[in-house]
Design a protein around this motif. Structure first.
Motif, mmCIF file in Angstrom:
data_model
loop_
_atom_site.group_PDB
_atom_site.id
_atom_site.type_symbol
_atom_site.label_atom_id
_atom_site.label_comp_id
_atom_site.label_asym_id
_atom_site.label_seq_id
_atom_site.Cartn_x
_atom_site.Cartn_y
_atom_site.Cartn_z
ATOM 1 N N ASN A 32 8.766 2.862 29.890
ATOM 2 C CA ASN A 32 7.924 3.978 30.295
ATOM 3 C C ASN A 32 6.507 3.726 29.759
ATOM 4 O OD1 ASN A 32 10.148 5.264 31.580
ATOM 5 N ND2 ASN A 32 10.848 5.921 29.567
ATOM 6 N N THR A 33 5.951 4.679 29.049
ATOM 7 C CA THR A 33 4.604 4.527 28.535
ATOM 8 C C THR A 33 4.550 3.453 27.453
ATOM 9 O OG1 THR A 33 4.042 6.816 29.034
ATOM 10 C CG2 THR A 33 2.704 5.716 27.369
ATOM 11 N N MET A 34 3.498 2.646 27.503
ATOM 12 C CA MET A 34 3.193 1.674 26.449
ATOM 13 C C MET A 34 1.843 2.056 25.845
ATOM 14 S SD MET A 34 4.437 -1.874 28.258
ATOM 15 C CE MET A 34 4.893 -2.725 26.734
ATOM 16 N N ALA A 35 1.695 1.799 24.567
ATOM 17 C CA ALA A 35 0.493 2.301 23.887
ATOM 18 C C ALA A 35 0.077 1.386 22.748
ATOM 19 C CB ALA A 35 0.733 3.705 23.349
ATOM 20 N N TRP A 36 -1.163 1.543 22.352
ATOM 21 C CA TRP A 36 -1.703 0.923 21.148
ATOM 22 C C TRP A 36 -2.171 2.035 20.203
ATOM 23 C CZ3 TRP A 36 -1.275 -4.098 19.963
ATOM 24 C CH2 TRP A 36 -1.009 -4.997 20.999
ATOM 25 N N TYR A 37 -1.760 1.923 18.961
ATOM 26 C CA TYR A 37 -2.211 2.797 17.889
ATOM 27 C C TYR A 37 -2.923 1.930 16.853
ATOM 28 C CZ TYR A 37 0.806 6.637 19.498
ATOM 29 O OH TYR A 37 1.385 7.656 20.216
ATOM 30 N N ARG A 38 -3.661 2.582 15.960
ATOM 31 C CA ARG A 38 -4.255 1.844 14.854
ATOM 32 C C ARG A 38 -4.256 2.707 13.602
ATOM 33 N NH1 ARG A 38 -10.568 1.554 16.970
ATOM 34 N NH2 ARG A 38 -11.098 3.766 16.631
ATOM 35 N N GLN A 39 -4.272 2.023 12.474
ATOM 36 C CA GLN A 39 -4.307 2.713 11.199
ATOM 37 C C GLN A 39 -5.252 1.978 10.259
ATOM 38 O OE1 GLN A 39 -0.484 3.367 9.311
ATOM 39 N NE2 GLN A 39 -1.316 5.072 8.146
ATOM 40 N N ALA A 40 -6.319 2.657 9.888
ATOM 41 C CA ALA A 40 -7.278 2.111 8.940
ATOM 42 C C ALA A 40 -6.855 2.508 7.523
ATOM 43 C CB ALA A 40 -8.675 2.636 9.254
ATOM 44 N N PRO A 41 -7.300 1.777 6.509
ATOM 45 C CA PRO A 41 -6.921 2.103 5.130
ATOM 46 C C PRO A 41 -7.292 3.532 4.766
ATOM 47 C CG PRO A 41 -7.962 -0.039 5.222
ATOM 48 C CD PRO A 41 -8.112 0.551 6.588
ATOM 49 N N GLY A 42 -6.322 4.263 4.236
ATOM 50 C CA GLY A 42 -6.562 5.632 3.807
ATOM 51 C C GLY A 42 -6.607 6.649 4.919
ATOM 52 N N LYS A 43 -6.320 6.207 6.143
ATOM 53 C CA LYS A 43 -6.352 7.130 7.284
ATOM 54 C C LYS A 43 -4.995 7.187 7.965
ATOM 55 C CE LYS A 43 -11.274 6.763 8.337
ATOM 56 N NZ LYS A 43 -12.279 6.574 9.427
ATOM 57 N N GLU A 44 -4.805 8.221 8.772
ATOM 58 C CA GLU A 44 -3.563 8.351 9.517
ATOM 59 C C GLU A 44 -3.587 7.442 10.745
ATOM 60 O OE1 GLU A 44 -2.441 12.999 8.411
ATOM 61 O OE2 GLU A 44 -2.818 12.407 10.483
ATOM 62 N N ARG A 45 -2.392 7.096 11.199
ATOM 63 C CA ARG A 45 -2.287 6.315 12.421
ATOM 64 C C ARG A 45 -2.781 7.169 13.590
ATOM 65 N NH1 ARG A 45 3.119 2.870 13.422
ATOM 66 N NH2 ARG A 45 2.531 2.359 11.272
ATOM 67 N N GLU A 46 -3.572 6.551 14.468
ATOM 68 C CA GLU A 46 -4.133 7.290 15.598
ATOM 69 C C GLU A 46 -3.913 6.525 16.898
ATOM 70 O OE1 GLU A 46 -8.374 7.731 15.269
ATOM 71 O OE2 GLU A 46 -8.738 5.572 15.190
ATOM 72 N N LEU A 47 -3.813 7.275 17.983
ATOM 73 C CA LEU A 47 -3.666 6.674 19.296
ATOM 74 C C LEU A 47 -5.000 6.069 19.728
ATOM 75 C CD1 LEU A 47 -1.985 6.240 21.927
ATOM 76 C CD2 LEU A 47 -2.941 8.424 22.703
ATOM 77 N N VAL A 48 -4.947 4.827 20.188
ATOM 78 C CA VAL A 48 -6.139 4.167 20.722
ATOM 79 C C VAL A 48 -6.147 4.290 22.241
ATOM 80 C CG1 VAL A 48 -7.336 1.961 20.966
ATOM 81 C CG2 VAL A 48 -6.203 2.548 18.798
ATOM 82 N N ALA A 49 -5.031 3.926 22.864
ATOM 83 C CA ALA A 49 -4.922 3.982 24.314
ATOM 84 C C ALA A 49 -3.457 3.903 24.704
ATOM 85 C CB ALA A 49 -5.688 2.838 24.969
ATOM 86 N N ASP A 50 -3.127 4.502 25.837
ATOM 87 C CA ASP A 50 -1.783 4.331 26.378
ATOM 88 C C ASP A 50 -1.865 4.158 27.886
ATOM 89 O OD1 ASP A 50 -0.919 7.813 25.752
ATOM 90 O OD2 ASP A 50 -1.935 6.920 27.490
ATOM 91 N N ILE A 51 -0.749 3.714 28.454
ATOM 92 C CA ILE A 51 -0.726 3.446 29.888
ATOM 93 C C ILE A 51 0.675 3.736 30.410
ATOM 94 C CG2 ILE A 51 -0.257 0.973 29.503
ATOM 95 C CD1 ILE A 51 -2.001 0.447 32.041
ATOM 96 N N THR A 52 0.747 4.476 31.500
ATOM 97 C CA THR A 52 2.035 4.838 32.067
ATOM 98 C C THR A 52 2.663 3.649 32.801
ATOM 99 O OG1 THR A 52 1.107 5.547 34.179
ATOM 100 C CG2 THR A 52 1.183 7.190 32.414
ATOM 101 N N SER A 53 3.907 3.804 33.190
ATOM 102 C CA SER A 53 4.583 2.741 33.927
ATOM 103 C C SER A 53 3.897 2.477 35.261
ATOM 104 C CB SER A 53 6.051 3.092 34.152
ATOM 105 O OG SER A 53 6.161 4.332 34.834
ATOM 106 N N GLY A 54 3.213 3.487 35.784
ATOM 107 C CA GLY A 54 2.486 3.328 37.034
ATOM 108 C C GLY A 54 1.084 2.783 36.866
#
Length: 120
Positions: A32-54
């Motif tokens: 289904n959806t695929m995504a990239w997240y990132r986490q910088a030092p001392g910060k929470e993980r955040e969504l960078v981008a996602d893309i649906t199956s379509g």
């Protein structure tokens, strides 16, 4: 077992580009959806981008116009093209995918993370 294997991280100067890849393998009926997240030092993980199956993408405001997410369903791979990189993009980048198995159960999987370092 399902695995997500990332590649393409590294160090680059501000203004440069990097391309991340993440390939899924294992017993997979569909993704289904695929995504990239990132986490910088001392910060929470955040969504960078996602893309649906379509193929419909969605971006965090901080990366709009600079990053492009794409996927190749035949290769079970998602990509993140990162241009005009800034020092604040420095983080560990994680791939995420929502995967359906042959019994139609859906699970979220994560890659191991890849370091992106942008120097100014």
């Amino acid at each position: 077992q399902v695995q997500l294997v990332e590649s393409g991280g590294g160090s680059v100067q501000a203004g440069g580009s990097l391309r991340l890849s993440c390939a899924a393998s294992g017993i997979i009926s569909s993704i289904n959806t695929m995504a990239w997240y990132r986490q910088a030092p001392g910060k929470e993980r955040e969504l960078v981008a996602d893309i649906t199956s379509g193929g419909r993408p969605n971006y965090a405001d901080s990366v709009k116009g600079r990053f492009t997410i794409a996927r190749d369903n035949a290769k079970k791979t998602v990509y993140l093209q990162m241009n005009s990189l800034k020092s604040e993009d420095t983080a560990v980048y994680y791939c995420n995918a929502n995967i359906r198995d042959p019994l139609l159960r859906e699970y979220d999987y994560w890659g191991q993370g890849t370091q992106v370092t942008v120097s100014s």
